[in-house]
Design a protein around this motif. Sequence first.
Motif, PDB file in Angstrom:
ATOM      1  N   LEU A  22      70.817 -28.479  -3.796  1.00  0.00           N
ATOM      2  CA  LEU A  22      69.689 -26.868  -3.673  1.00  0.00           C
ATOM      3  C   LEU A  22      70.239 -26.363  -2.276  1.00  0.00           C
ATOM      4  CD1 LEU A  22      66.172 -28.640  -4.302  1.00  0.00           C
ATOM      5  CD2 LEU A  22      67.675 -27.368  -5.943  1.00  0.00           C
ATOM      6  N   ASP A  23      69.884 -25.286  -2.409  1.00  0.00           N
ATOM      7  CA  ASP A  23      70.379 -24.378  -1.170  1.00  0.00           C
ATOM      8  C   ASP A  23      69.538 -24.615  -0.081  1.00  0.00           C
ATOM      9  OD1 ASP A  23      68.240 -22.404  -1.600  1.00  0.00           O
ATOM     10  OD2 ASP A  23      69.293 -21.382  -2.918  1.00  0.00           O
ATOM     11  N   ARG A  24      69.639 -23.936   1.130  1.00  0.00           N
ATOM     12  CA  ARG A  24      68.874 -24.346   2.289  1.00  0.00           C
ATOM     13  C   ARG A  24      67.455 -23.625   2.282  1.00  0.00           C
ATOM     14  NH1 ARG A  24      71.418 -21.919   7.689  1.00  0.00           N
ATOM     15  NH2 ARG A  24      70.991 -19.921   6.592  1.00  0.00           N
ATOM     16  N   ASP A  25      67.416 -22.712   1.642  1.00  0.00           N
ATOM     17  CA  ASP A  25      66.112 -21.982   1.285  1.00  0.00           C
ATOM     18  C   ASP A  25      65.121 -22.917   0.562  1.00  0.00           C
ATOM     19  OD1 ASP A  25      66.495 -19.789   2.883  1.00  0.00           O
ATOM     20  OD2 ASP A  25      67.230 -18.522   1.423  1.00  0.00           O
ATOM     21  N   ASP A  26      65.708 -23.426  -0.510  1.00  0.00           N
ATOM     22  CA  ASP A  26      65.019 -24.129  -1.500  1.00  0.00           C
ATOM     23  C   ASP A  26      64.541 -25.698  -0.792  1.00  0.00           C
ATOM     24  OD1 ASP A  26      64.670 -22.332  -3.358  1.00  0.00           O
ATOM     25  OD2 ASP A  26      66.613 -23.252  -4.580  1.00  0.00           O
ATOM     26  N   LEU A  30      60.735 -27.501   0.238  1.00  0.00           N
ATOM     27  CA  LEU A  30      60.523 -28.732   0.072  1.00  0.00           C
ATOM     28  C   LEU A  30      59.732 -29.439   1.447  1.00  0.00           C
ATOM     29  CD1 LEU A  30      63.059 -30.081  -2.406  1.00  0.00           C
ATOM     30  CD2 LEU A  30      60.955 -29.889  -2.904  1.00  0.00           C
ATOM     31  N   GLU A  31      60.386 -29.122   2.341  1.00  0.00           N
ATOM     32  CA  GLU A  31      60.173 -29.407   3.698  1.00  0.00           C
ATOM     33  C   GLU A  31      58.911 -29.045   3.915  1.00  0.00           C
ATOM     34  OE1 GLU A  31      63.411 -28.447   6.467  1.00  0.00           O
ATOM     35  OE2 GLU A  31      64.687 -30.218   5.569  1.00  0.00           O
ATOM     36  N   GLU A  32      58.553 -27.681   3.541  1.00  0.00           N
ATOM     37  CA  GLU A  32      57.256 -27.178   4.044  1.00  0.00           C
ATOM     38  C   GLU A  32      56.148 -27.791   3.185  1.00  0.00           C
ATOM     39  OE1 GLU A  32      58.152 -23.139   3.603  1.00  0.00           O
ATOM     40  OE2 GLU A  32      59.037 -23.110   5.422  1.00  0.00           O
ATOM     41  N   ASN A  33      56.199 -28.468   2.048  1.00  0.00           N
ATOM     42  CA  ASN A  33      55.251 -28.811   1.139  1.00  0.00           C
ATOM     43  C   ASN A  33      55.435 -30.241   0.841  1.00  0.00           C
ATOM     44  OD1 ASN A  33      54.043 -26.131  -0.080  1.00  0.00           O
ATOM     45  ND2 ASN A  33      56.156 -25.499   0.481  1.00  0.00           N
ATOM     46  N   THR A 116      55.232 -27.004  -6.176  1.00  0.00           N
ATOM     47  CA  THR A 116      56.799 -26.651  -5.458  1.00  0.00           C
ATOM     48  C   THR A 116      57.906 -27.415  -6.371  1.00  0.00           C
ATOM     49  OG1 THR A 116      55.661 -26.788  -3.408  1.00  0.00           O
ATOM     50  CG2 THR A 116      58.044 -26.816  -3.420  1.00  0.00           C
ATOM     51  N   VAL A 117      57.839 -28.477  -6.897  1.00  0.00           N
ATOM     52  CA  VAL A 117      58.788 -29.333  -7.540  1.00  0.00           C
ATOM     53  C   VAL A 117      58.949 -28.583  -8.929  1.00  0.00           C
ATOM     54  CG1 VAL A 117      59.474 -31.505  -8.738  1.00  0.00           C
ATOM     55  CG2 VAL A 117      58.337 -31.623  -6.460  1.00  0.00           C
ATOM     56  N   LEU A 118      57.865 -28.222  -9.590  1.00  0.00           N
ATOM     57  CA  LEU A 118      57.971 -27.509 -10.793  1.00  0.00           C
ATOM     58  C   LEU A 118      58.625 -26.278 -10.626  1.00  0.00           C
ATOM     59  CD1 LEU A 118      54.587 -28.505 -12.619  1.00  0.00           C
ATOM     60  CD2 LEU A 118      56.765 -29.300 -13.192  1.00  0.00           C
ATOM     61  N   ASP A 119      58.363 -25.437  -9.742  1.00  0.00           N
ATOM     62  CA  ASP A 119      58.879 -24.114  -9.405  1.00  0.00           C
ATOM     63  C   ASP A 119      60.326 -24.055  -9.536  1.00  0.00           C
ATOM     64  OD1 ASP A 119      58.420 -21.293  -8.774  1.00  0.00           O
ATOM     65  OD2 ASP A 119      59.253 -21.896  -7.002  1.00  0.00           O
ATOM     66  N   ARG A 123      63.550 -22.827 -11.971  1.00  0.00           N
ATOM     67  CA  ARG A 123      64.578 -21.781 -11.833  1.00  0.00           C
ATOM     68  C   ARG A 123      65.716 -22.172 -11.197  1.00  0.00           C
ATOM     69  NH1 ARG A 123      64.297 -20.750  -6.288  1.00  0.00           N
ATOM     70  NH2 ARG A 123      62.246 -21.589  -5.045  1.00  0.00           N
ATOM     71  N   ASN A 124      66.115 -23.561 -11.135  1.00  0.00           N
ATOM     72  CA  ASN A 124      67.131 -24.125 -10.687  1.00  0.00           C
ATOM     73  C   ASN A 124      67.773 -25.024 -11.736  1.00  0.00           C
ATOM     74  OD1 ASN A 124      69.133 -25.940  -9.238  1.00  0.00           O
ATOM     75  ND2 ASN A 124      68.120 -24.746  -7.462  1.00  0.00           N
ATOM     76  N   PRO A 125      68.885 -24.516 -12.356  1.00  0.00           N
ATOM     77  CA  PRO A 125      69.158 -25.359 -13.567  1.00  0.00           C
ATOM     78  C   PRO A 125      70.035 -26.731 -13.108  1.00  0.00           C
ATOM     79  CG  PRO A 125      70.100 -22.863 -13.673  1.00  0.00           C
ATOM     80  CD  PRO A 125      69.450 -22.981 -12.450  1.00  0.00           C
ATOM     81  N   ASP A 126      70.634 -26.619 -12.126  1.00  0.00           N
ATOM     82  CA  ASP A 126      71.190 -27.877 -11.443  1.00  0.00           C
ATOM     83  C   ASP A 126      70.395 -28.865 -11.273  1.00  0.00           C
ATOM     84  OD1 ASP A 126      73.775 -29.285 -10.159  1.00  0.00           O
ATOM     85  OD2 ASP A 126      72.080 -29.593  -8.717  1.00  0.00           O
TER      86      ASP A 126
END
Length: 233
Positions: A22-26, A30-33, A116-119, A123-126
């Motif tokens: 995952l990229d840094r923003d994603d 996760l870290e925030e949630n 958060t995980v579902l979102d 939106r993230n195919p990988d």
Amino acid sequence: MQPVNNLISFCLEGPGSVFRNLDRDDKKLLEENHHISHFRRGDILLREGDRPSELMCLATGKVKIIKKGIGGRGQILSLVPPQGLIGYRALFSETTYCASAIAIEESVACSFRKETVLDLTYRNPDLALRMMRVFAEEMRFINHRTVSLTQKHIRGRLAESLLFLRDIYGYMPDGKTLNVYLPREDLASFSNMTTSNAIRTLSNLAAEEVIAIERKKIIILDAYRLEKISTLG
């Protein structure tokens, strides 16, 4: 006790993490949630029949997945290693937990909010592909174990269980002692046999010098012969 930052980093960045690409923003999302939970041996991480509100990632320790059977007898379905996900089937299928997760030893889990995980997965195919691989690997394991537990004899089933413990948790520094302590009744449950049969079979394998038993520890002396016993069933 490891610092919290190390625990969350292990779950997000470790070599076996589904989140590592995952990229840094994603990852920041996760870290925030997330929250960290500590469990002692025998504590329940999640309970069969409850509805999921989060996805757990095991940061440290060891966990067994156990389902109630006839008469309330528990059957161990699988074991979870560090970085293993817990509760993902119920989360993605929007059903209740079909089994309970119980700590084998002192353990720590990182839990991420369901939404958060579902979102992120939508939106993230990988990430979606990695989750699919987790499901596929679990199905492969279930298919294999179903055949083994119904067709192999007691020796073959127990040998396979010992090899599985080796493969998932590894050895202690001596390169022979299994790096996990599973009570005899749990080893019996995982191998689909009575506790007395498990104890007797372990004693026979020790007498044949395939394994050695030192108090609670199991030492694999001859992995080749153990694998042969497992294969022949």
